[in-house]
Design a protein around this motif. Sequence first.
Motif, PDB file in Angstrom:
ATOM      1  N   CYS A 127       0.872  -1.187   0.000  1.00 11.72           N
ATOM      2  CA  CYS A 127       0.000   0.000   0.000  1.00 11.72           C
ATOM      3  C   CYS A 127       0.903   1.228   0.000  1.00 11.72           C
ATOM      4  N   ALA A 153      -0.031   4.313   0.136  1.00 10.15           N
ATOM      5  CA  ALA A 153      -0.509   5.305   1.113  1.00 10.15           C
ATOM      6  C   ALA A 153       0.017   4.995   2.514  1.00 10.15           C
ATOM      7  N   LYS A 206       1.553  -5.474   2.871  1.00  9.91           N
ATOM      8  CA  LYS A 206       0.403  -5.992   3.623  1.00  9.91           C
ATOM      9  C   LYS A 206       0.307  -7.494   3.414  1.00  9.91           C
ATOM     10  N   CYS A 223      -6.569  -1.562   0.668  1.00 11.05           N
ATOM     11  CA  CYS A 223      -5.989  -1.422   2.007  1.00 11.05           C
ATOM     12  C   CYS A 223      -7.120  -1.208   3.014  1.00 11.05           C
ATOM     13  N   ILE A 244      -7.012   0.459   5.729  1.00 12.23           N
ATOM     14  CA  ILE A 244      -6.995   1.831   6.265  1.00 12.23           C
ATOM     15  C   ILE A 244      -7.347   2.819   5.152  1.00 12.23           C
ATOM     16  N   HIS A 245      -6.735   2.620   3.981  1.00 15.71           N
ATOM     17  CA  HIS A 245      -7.021   3.493   2.838  1.00 15.71           C
ATOM     18  C   HIS A 245      -7.963   2.750   1.917  1.00 15.71           C
TER      19      HIS A 245
END
Length: 531
Positions: free
Chosen positions: A129, A131, A136, A147, A149-150
């Motif tokens: 990722c 960002a 991951k 992702c 989170i993003h």
Amino acid sequence: MPQLSRFSITTPLYYVNAAPHIGSAYTTLIADTVARFARLQGRPVLLITGTDEHGQKIQRTAQERGLVPQQQCDRVAASFASLWKRLDIQYDRFSRTTAPRHAAIVREFFQSVWDNGDIYLARKQGWYCVACEEFKEERELLDGKYCSIHTNKSVEWRDEQNYFFRLSKYQSQLEALYRDRPDFIQPPARRNEVLSFVERGLNDFSISRVNLDWGIPVPTDPEHTIYVWFDALLGYVTALLDPADEPTLENALARWWPVDLHLIGKDILRFHAVYWPAMLMAAGLDLPQRVFGHGFLTKDGLKMGKSLGNTLDPLAMVDKYGADAVRYYFLREVELGQDGDFNETRFVNLLNAELANDLGNLLNRTLKMAGKYCGGKTPPIAAVDISSADALKQLGSSLAERVEDAYRALMFNRACQEVLALVRASNKYLDDRAPWSLYKRGEQAAVEQVLYAVLESVRLSAYLLSPVIPNLSTEIYRQLGIVLDFNDKTAIAQPGLYVEHARWGTLAPDQLLGEAKPLFARLELPTDGAL
Ligand SMILES: Nc1ncnc2c1ncn2[C@@H]1O[C@H](COP(=O)(O)OP(=O)(O)OP(=O)(O)O)[C@@H](O)[C@H]1O
Ligand SMILES: [Zn+2]
């Protein structure tokens, strides 16, 4: 007087992919409040913040905007620094990872880990990722390879030769660290997260990239660029250098290391609580005292972030409501460690109730009475002459201790509530004793006692809340006739001041009071002009 222990604290070094938002402001506000409280107690303090400027995320952002990366960094770093000014954040160091001094520190650190035999070359395959600037695990991803989170960014497949850091070698040393120092990671929920991550077994992680030139070259192989996180964490160390120092690790670590507190959001916990201590172990350095991973400010349940773009603009908030209001809301309203959803109506209601009504009106009406009944001076009595059974004296005498405990435990909502309890008790005290009736009955001594007790309670409240609302506290002091600017680092750190001002009974008798003015204007509920 014994030398008080030093205190050093860091915020994350924020990515310069976009201007700061209320999430970045949140961590920095907390750090500033902690630092201000330590300064109030007379401790030497170093508050470090700054920006993380390397890596693909920044390179791409610059490209998209038609800028060279350094221009992008300079613009956004300046926007962080100016926001901190608007929010009255008193940082001591602003660490930028593109600073030449920082590269010197990173090279020296890399070399020392290399010499320790903890870096090797191997093939890396996996989902990345950009960002997060992090590989991951497949099981961590959302459907469609996004992702977690993003949630608007899909991860990218990478297959390249990288240098690796031998994290696996530190498995048992890390486990011993978490066991022997149970407070190293806080709060407990975060500690448990880390424990279960480490229990699954640690893999070595890659610390270099190829085909990326926006970063610091690997000293032993300039075809590779040092991984942005390996570089960024060391930004905390570079920040410890005095401006005149040669940029060496020895100089950087001489005065302020180890850092007392790394304050971060929970998104970057693994880097600070697992990778960072292992890197330090590999370089033979001391470990920080504690890592606190707080929760997320959310919008509709999702983390607000630059990448998702679902953020609130802190500048608009400060313009509309003022710095102290913003500071008070986030520190008072969100329990550190928990997530908090922002709600503007709640914001307005809370500030009106606590700052405008409870605190502001209390000060205002008491000052007006002091004007009428005591000739505009503090009542001519001494605190020692007030009975120790007096409700406000009792509550006020033990307040500093409770508030201190709360600040030390980073429980700012509790610190504010403890102070608010004294403020509310003062309002009730005033209503119950009704000094206006006492005055009519000619009971001047009783009037003076009541007004002294209330004014002194307001003073103490202002003092103990000053790390949260420095401007309002300064204004309260001014109205009470005391000159002390809570934004003046030197003035508040005078030896002995804390002991004197954190106790109940400091207000001097028969002193001229300042001009009474409404402390905090009531806010309008948001309508169409909502943030
Ligand atoms: N929504 C949020 N709530 C609380 N803290 C936040 C939030 N967003 C960012 N932060 C703070 O900023 C740190 C992350 O910095 P970063 O520069 O990655 O910001 P970001 O807005 O999360 O960026 P991006 O959305 O691109 O990941 C977090 O660890 C935390 O300290
Ligand atoms: Zn991500």
